[in-house]
Design a protein around this motif. Structure first.
Motif, PDB file in Angstrom:
ATOM      1  N   SER A 168      -5.832  -2.463   2.574  1.00  0.00           N
ATOM      2  CA  SER A 168      -4.366  -2.928   2.650  1.00  0.00           C
ATOM      3  C   SER A 168      -3.575  -1.264   2.543  1.00  0.00           C
ATOM      4  O   SER A 168      -2.532  -1.398   3.300  1.00  0.00           O
ATOM      5  N   ARG A 185      -2.750   1.150   5.669  1.00  0.00           N
ATOM      6  CA  ARG A 185      -2.339   0.168   6.538  1.00  0.00           C
ATOM      7  C   ARG A 185      -0.477   0.363   6.260  1.00  0.00           C
ATOM      8  O   ARG A 185       0.314   0.677   7.448  1.00  0.00           O
ATOM      9  N   ASP A 186      -0.109   0.204   5.030  1.00  0.00           N
ATOM     10  CA  ASP A 186       1.292   0.036   4.569  1.00  0.00           C
ATOM     11  C   ASP A 186       1.683   1.675   4.830  1.00  0.00           C
ATOM     12  O   ASP A 186       2.875   1.975   5.437  1.00  0.00           O
ATOM     13  N   ARG A 240       0.638   4.168   6.511  1.00  0.00           N
ATOM     14  CA  ARG A 240       0.773   4.900   8.019  1.00  0.00           C
ATOM     15  C   ARG A 240       1.366   4.174   8.925  1.00  0.00           C
ATOM     16  O   ARG A 240       1.448   4.361   9.967  1.00  0.00           O
ATOM     17  N   GLU A 241       1.808   2.772   8.485  1.00  0.00           N
ATOM     18  CA  GLU A 241       2.213   1.993   9.401  1.00  0.00           C
ATOM     19  C   GLU A 241       1.316   1.682  10.310  1.00  0.00           C
ATOM     20  O   GLU A 241       1.870   1.579  11.672  1.00  0.00           O
ATOM     21  N   ASP A 242       0.206   1.433  10.233  1.00  0.00           N
ATOM     22  CA  ASP A 242      -0.968   1.269  11.185  1.00  0.00           C
ATOM     23  C   ASP A 242      -1.992   0.178  10.874  1.00  0.00           C
ATOM     24  O   ASP A 242      -2.640   0.277   9.741  1.00  0.00           O
ATOM     25  N   ARG A 243      -1.744  -1.123  11.484  1.00  0.00           N
ATOM     26  CA  ARG A 243      -2.630  -2.162  10.782  1.00  0.00           C
ATOM     27  C   ARG A 243      -3.970  -2.108  11.228  1.00  0.00           C
ATOM     28  O   ARG A 243      -5.128  -2.839  10.869  1.00  0.00           O
ATOM     29  N   SER A 244      -4.494  -0.974  12.000  1.00  0.00           N
ATOM     30  CA  SER A 244      -5.772  -0.689  12.529  1.00  0.00           C
ATOM     31  C   SER A 244      -6.773  -0.179  11.365  1.00  0.00           C
ATOM     32  O   SER A 244      -7.994  -0.063  11.482  1.00  0.00           O
ATOM     33  N   PRO A 267     -10.157  -1.953   8.142  1.00  0.00           N
ATOM     34  CA  PRO A 267      -9.914  -3.323   8.298  1.00  0.00           C
ATOM     35  C   PRO A 267     -11.031  -3.804   7.271  1.00  0.00           C
ATOM     36  O   PRO A 267     -11.910  -3.152   6.680  1.00  0.00           O
ATOM     37  N   GLU A 278     -13.453 -11.537   6.527  1.00  0.00           N
ATOM     38  CA  GLU A 278     -12.148 -11.337   5.971  1.00  0.00           C
ATOM     39  C   GLU A 278     -11.422 -12.149   4.942  1.00  0.00           C
ATOM     40  O   GLU A 278     -10.628 -11.454   4.145  1.00  0.00           O
ATOM     41  N   SER A 302      -9.746 -10.318   1.551  1.00  0.00           N
ATOM     42  CA  SER A 302      -8.375 -10.630   1.574  1.00  0.00           C
ATOM     43  C   SER A 302      -8.139 -11.679   0.549  1.00  0.00           C
ATOM     44  O   SER A 302      -7.117 -11.787  -0.061  1.00  0.00           O
TER      45      SER A 302
END
Length: 455
Positions: free
Chosen positions: A330, A333-334, A336-340, A343, A394, A398
């Motif tokens: 998580s 991703r936040d 760097r504002e990059d959801r990739s 994972p 996932e 998560s």
């Protein structure tokens, strides 16, 4: 085929070379080794001494925790969380820690082992902070867990009057004795020549310990650069940043696990990647400690360069690797504002296969595949957080946490059954730990710091 244990009807996250996730799967164990994994129908011909109905369970490899202070458990929750890093260590953590008696350290360690096993961790790398080494090793050797443990080792003479050469000789001699007494000879719990790290070890000790690890096939784990202090000290004393200095000493390499590694620059990250040095990130501890990991950490860059990144829980407040995986999947991703970034499947690799690599156990633990050690965690997927089951990997990262771990096997031995350790008397241990914790805190003279009254 004959087997000792056959678990059938489970969902299996194998972490094998193909990363298969098998619904209605089966897993067979003979002795301490997995001998077959596949569809239940394909393994129906296996005759087993014990057949376990795995319907309602998801099997994963046991998790690998590559940084945990197993003897801090008795001061859990007591150290204030809002103090500067140096004050936290200097006034609270280290004095409290060094005041433990050998018996108290042994009980603290056993409590940590129980917490790890109960949440699916089957292999751990201790942080190099055990003081009562023999007592702790004696306390945990029959708990069933797999681990590598190091004593508190530092040799820098902060007092000008101290005999610096003797400090180094004594520190290294103690590590040699530990490796001789608890060698990696097939036993589950063995010694490693770990260092406290930061700036506490001299160049000479670093080089001796690296040579010892390479010669004995063990490894070295050390703290480095959680905050800016380490870099500032090395720059002032050596003219180089910490990892640059370790590279100059010739001590980087696959035998080395550097922990935290938040305040690096790009050149240090390159040196880590080029040398094959392992890195352990402790995202829970970093966030609570205010290290700046989201703003400063180069973990996406290191992962992209091929650095083996593993995960650890660090101190006493959390021993659940599933919580750590969730954070790892998580926080960047936040930032760097990059959801990739990182994972769920990559976070799970960090907590299994990558951890095994950092501990020199690749091909032994970290996956459910024939020939691997039978280290297995069974998660109860009949719990609300698992239903409906759509994407097992996932949801593992998560949605779930370690409280859903129902059973655990290490080397084919069931060490957790129905959420309770089988080789540890948890009730007696917890009662003893509570009494010891109250005694430690009472004699420390330190106050309980709480914004709200505790009556």
């Amino acid at each position: 085929m004959q087997a000792d244990i056959l678990i059938t009807g489970a969902v299996i996250v194998t972490m094998d070379a193909e990363r298969r996730v098998i619904r209605d799967g089966a897993l067979a164990i003979s002795g301490d080794t997995i001998v077959a994994v596949g569809k239940a129908a394909d393994l129906a011909g296996i005759e087993a001494r014990e057949v376990i109905d795995g319907a309602g369970f998801l099997l994963t490899p046991g998790f690998v925790n590559t940084h945990v202070h197993i003897t801090e458990t008795l001061i859990r929750g007591f150290v204030p969380g809002d103090l500067p890093f140096d004050e936290t260590l200097g006034r609270w953590v280290i004095p409290l820690y060094k005041d433990h008696s050998p018996a108290e350290q042994a009980v603290a360690a056993k409590l940590a082992i129980a917490a790890m096993l109960r949440t699916g961790t089957t292999t751990f790398l201790e942080a190099g902070t055990v003081i009562a080494f023999d007592e702790v090793m004696g306390a945990i050797e029959n708990t069933g867990i797999r681990g590598r443990v190091g004593r508190w080792t530092e040799d820098r003479a902060w007092d000008p009057a101290a005999d610096a050469q003797k400090l180094t000789r004594d520190a290294f001699a103690a590590l040699e004795r530990d490796l001789a007494a608890y060698p990696q000879d097939g036993r589950r719990v063995a010694a490693w020549p770990n260092l406290i790290g930061h700036m506490t070890a001299t160049d000479g000790l670093w080089q001796q310990v690296a040579e010892l690890a390479r010669r004995t096939g063990t490894g070295v784990s050390a703290h480095m650069s959680p905050v800016a202090n380490d870099a500032e000290w090395y720059l002032a004393e050596t003219g180089r940043r910490p990892v640059e200095h370790l590279a100059e000493l010739g001590v980087l390499g696959p035998h080395l696990n550097l922990v935290h590694m938040v305040h690096l620059d790009a050149r240090e990250a390159e040196l880590v990647a080029a040398s094959g040095t392992n890195v352990t990130h402790c995202p829970d501890a970093a966030l609570r400690g205010g290290y700046g990991t989201m703003r400063r950490g180069l973990f996406p860059e290191m992962a992209g360069a091929g650095v083996n990144i593993a995960l650890g829980t660090d101190g006493a407040d959390n021993h659940d690797m599933m919580r750590v995986m969730s954070l790892m999947a998580s926080l960047f991703r936040d930032a760097r504002e990059d959801r990739s970034l990182f994972p769920a499947h990559q976070a799970l690799e960090m907590a299994t296969l990558n951890g095994a690599q950092a501990m020199g156990l690749s091909g032994t633990v970290g996956a459910l595949a024939p020939g691997m050690k039978a280290d297995v965690a069974a998660h109860d997927i009949r719990r609300p957080e698992w239903v409906p089951l759509n994407n097992p990997v996932e949801q593992l990262v998560s949605s779930a946490d370690g409280r859903g771990v129902h059973s655990v096997w290490v080397d084919g031995v069931r060490v957790v059954e129905n959420h309770r350790c089988t080789l540890i008397d948890e009730d007696a241990l917890q009662a003893e730990g509570q009494v010891m914790a109250e005694a430690i805190l009472a004699r420390s003279g330190l106050p309980l710091v709480s914004e709200w009254p505790v009556l």
